[in-house]
Design a protein around this motif. Structure first.
Motif, PDB file in Angstrom:
ATOM      1  N   SER A   2       0.838  -1.196   0.000  1.00 25.85           N
ATOM      2  CA  SER A   2       0.000   0.000   0.000  1.00 25.85           C
ATOM      3  C   SER A   2       0.878   1.253   0.000  1.00 25.85           C
ATOM      4  O   SER A   2       1.808   1.377   0.797  1.00 25.85           O
ATOM      5  N   SER A  27      -7.253   2.253  -0.188  1.00 25.18           N
ATOM      6  CA  SER A  27      -5.799   2.121  -0.296  1.00 25.18           C
ATOM      7  C   SER A  27      -5.423   1.969  -1.751  1.00 25.18           C
ATOM      8  O   SER A  27      -6.133   1.310  -2.519  1.00 25.18           O
ATOM      9  N   ARG A  29      -2.155   0.786  -4.155  1.00 24.13           N
ATOM     10  CA  ARG A  29      -0.897   0.047  -4.091  1.00 24.13           C
ATOM     11  C   ARG A  29       0.081   0.513  -5.162  1.00 24.13           C
ATOM     12  O   ARG A  29      -0.308   1.078  -6.191  1.00 24.13           O
TER      13      ARG A  29
END
Length: 241
Positions: A2, A27, A29
């Motif tokens: 993340s 989140s 990544r």
């Protein structure tokens, strides 16, 4: 891994009467391609501004590389070292050449005039403007100005490239060329790409699509990128657009 985390982020205006972003948690990544979509006024640009520290949440927490980022000085450092931003209106400096506009982003991060110039020219070459480095913004087409803005955003080799309506002022052919360029650069550098768009064809270049309505995430899906086959209909030449 993340890279950007938003935890219950809320942004209001006018003393709380206008809710632009409402309790968003997500989140992003490393290496993802993410399109933030939704109708006009849904909070897309506000969400992007929050992610890069150009705006601050009324409530909630934003983390970069798992570390909270608070305060203007910390966000300025993150933007200078880790983020590249392509603004909807390009935000080029009118009196500077394309090369100088790219060099500006390196001041304070890349020492030496010659090194900055060499890197700026290399980036302009990568975006198809090696022969127009001495032109000022008013001498360039809309698509060319957008490419200068992309080169500038890449000047400090960012981990995340963020773009607010990167094709909003361009015609369809120019839009495809810009999106092909962005996604090719993203793959070549394994850069995270986060863009805001109202255009579903543009969103189709991204594997992950997040839809906002009234400041709320109503959909967050991962799909195979769809737009490449449409872009293939556009001639590959990188001339003025």
């Amino acid at each position: 891994m993340s890279l950007i985390d938003l935890n219950h982020v809320r942004r209001t205006f006018d003393g709380g009467r206008i809710v632009a972003v409402d309790d968003v948690s997500l989140s992003i990544r490393q290496g993802e391609t993410v399109a933030i979509t939704g109708p006009s006024g849904s909070g897309k640009s506000t969400l992007l501004n929050l992610m890069c520290g150009l705006d601050r949440p009324t409530r909630g927490d934003i983390r970069f590389d798992s570390q909270p980022v608070r305060g203007g000085a910390k966000w300025a450092r993150v933007r200078a070292e880790r983020l590249g931003i392509v603004f909807q209106s390009f935000c080029l400096i009118p009196g500077l050449t394309a090369e100088e506009n790219v060099e500006v982003a390196m001041i304070g991060q890349c020492s030496g005039v010659h090194l900055r110039r060499e890197r700026a020219l290399s980036l302009l070459q990568q975006v198809g403007l090696g022969d127009r480095s001495a032109f000022r913004p008013f001498e360039l087409s809309g698509g060319e100005r957008q490419r200068v803005a992309i080169a500038r955003a890449l000047a400090n080799a960012p981990d995340v490239l963020m773009a607010d309506e990167p094709t909003g002022s361009l015609d369809r052919r120019s839009s495809h060329l810009i999106m092909d360029l962005l996604t090719d650069l993203q793959r070549g550098r394994h850069t995270t790409l986060v863009l805001v768009t109202h255009d579903q064809i543009v969103a189709g270049y991204c594997k992950r699509q997040i839809e906002l309505v009234d400041g709320n995430v109503v959909s967050d899906v991962t799909v195979p990128p769809q737009a490449k086959h449409v872009a293939a209909l556009v001639p590959p030449a990188m001339g003025p657009t």
